[in-house]
Design a protein around this motif. Structure first.
Motif, short mmCIF file in Angstrom:
data_model
loop_
_atom_site.label_atom_id
_atom_site.label_comp_id
_atom_site.label_asym_id
_atom_site.label_seq_id
_atom_site.Cartn_x
_atom_site.Cartn_y
_atom_site.Cartn_z
N ALA A 34 -8.45 1.32 -14.81
CA ALA A 34 -9.50 1.59 -15.80
C ALA A 34 -10.88 1.49 -15.18
CB ALA A 34 -9.36 0.62 -16.97
N GLU A 35 -11.06 0.52 -14.30
CA GLU A 35 -12.37 0.34 -13.64
C GLU A 35 -12.66 1.48 -12.66
OE1 GLU A 35 -14.01 -2.83 -10.47
OE2 GLU A 35 -13.22 -3.69 -12.34
N GLN A 36 -11.67 1.87 -11.87
CA GLN A 36 -11.88 2.92 -10.88
C GLN A 36 -12.12 4.29 -11.50
OE1 GLN A 36 -8.66 2.98 -8.07
NE2 GLN A 36 -9.17 0.99 -7.23
N HIS A 37 -11.56 4.52 -12.67
CA HIS A 37 -11.65 5.84 -13.29
C HIS A 37 -12.38 5.79 -14.63
CE1 HIS A 37 -9.02 7.55 -10.26
NE2 HIS A 37 -8.23 6.50 -10.40
N ALA A 38 -13.28 4.86 -14.79
CA ALA A 38 -13.97 4.69 -16.06
C ALA A 38 -14.70 5.94 -16.50
CB ALA A 38 -14.94 3.51 -15.98
N ASP A 39 -15.21 6.72 -15.53
CA ASP A 39 -15.96 7.92 -15.87
C ASP A 39 -15.06 9.06 -16.37
OD1 ASP A 39 -14.81 8.01 -13.32
OD2 ASP A 39 -16.22 9.54 -12.64
N MET A 40 -13.77 9.00 -16.06
CA MET A 40 -12.88 10.11 -16.41
C MET A 40 -11.83 9.74 -17.45
SD MET A 40 -12.24 11.61 -12.60
CE MET A 40 -11.30 13.02 -13.15
N LEU A 41 -11.73 8.48 -17.78
CA LEU A 41 -10.65 8.03 -18.65
C LEU A 41 -11.15 7.63 -20.02
CD1 LEU A 41 -8.75 5.61 -16.26
CD2 LEU A 41 -8.09 7.90 -16.86
N GLY A 42 -10.33 7.88 -20.99
CA GLY A 42 -10.48 7.22 -22.27
C GLY A 42 -9.45 6.10 -22.23
N MET A 43 -9.45 5.34 -21.15
CA MET A 43 -8.33 4.49 -20.77
C MET A 43 -8.03 3.37 -21.75
SD MET A 43 -5.89 3.51 -18.81
CE MET A 43 -6.01 4.38 -17.29
N ARG A 44 -6.83 3.42 -22.20
CA ARG A 44 -6.18 2.29 -22.85
C ARG A 44 -4.92 2.09 -22.04
NH1 ARG A 44 -4.27 3.71 -27.96
NH2 ARG A 44 -4.22 5.82 -27.21
N ALA A 45 -4.41 0.89 -21.99
CA ALA A 45 -3.22 0.64 -21.19
C ALA A 45 -2.40 -0.47 -21.82
CB ALA A 45 -3.61 0.25 -19.77
N ASP A 46 -1.10 -0.36 -21.63
CA ASP A 46 -0.23 -1.43 -22.08
C ASP A 46 1.02 -1.46 -21.20
OD1 ASP A 46 1.22 0.75 -23.04
OD2 ASP A 46 1.29 0.07 -25.10
N ILE A 47 1.86 -2.42 -21.50
CA ILE A 47 3.12 -2.60 -20.79
C ILE A 47 4.22 -2.73 -21.83
CG2 ILE A 47 4.46 -4.18 -19.33
CD1 ILE A 47 1.82 -4.93 -17.94
#
Length: 156
Positions: A34-47
């Protein structure tokens, strides 16, 4: 490609000794993505952890991990159905909300840091990204030989 959500799927059978450490490591990797791609992601993540009928404390750890962090979800099988069934169940659950799925064994025998590279490849336009282990020194002779045969057949 814009990734809206990343889900890591972990099939687990009697993994109570390693599960907590593995999950914390994977959460940290998701945070790095999420940090590396913050500019390109609407990043949410789970496991998503699929307990494949464990007889140890695996499920109680999944419940504890979920209470500590809602990014961790679990599915519990009534009995052991096998690794492939657990993977399939995890994929079927994760695809409902995620558009980038990664599967990895709970023991993290495959390098979880490669997830960072895999996401980067997807961001560059690759629709399917998969890893192939290139070092099998820790595997038994049988496992090494059957894996080599499988990949030889795949590329033939």
């Amino acid at each position: 490609m814009k990734i809206q959500k990343l889900t890591i799927i972990i099939p687990a059978f009697n993994e109570s000794e390693i599960l907590v450490n593995s999950v914390h490591r994977l959460l940290a990797i998701e945070d790095q993505v999420a940090e590396q791609h913050a500019d390109m992601l609407g990043m949410r993540a789970d496991i998503v952890i699929v307990d494949d009928g464990s007889t140890d404390q695996t499920w109680s750890l999944v419940e504890k991990l979920h209470k500590e962090n809602p990014r961790i979800r679990g599915l519990q099988f009534s009995r052991n159905f096998g690794h492939q069934a657990a993977l399939l169940a995890g994929l079927q659950e994760a695809v409902k909300t995620a558009d980038f799925l990664v599967t990895i064994d709970a023991d993290l025998q495959d390098d979880p840091e490669k997830i960072l590279d895999m996401v980067s490849m997807a961001m560059d336009g690759d629709e399917i990204v998969y890893g192939v282990r290139n070092n099998r020194e820790s595997d038994t002779w049988f496992k090494r030989t059957t894996a080599q045969g499988y990949y030889w057949t795949l590329h033939a």
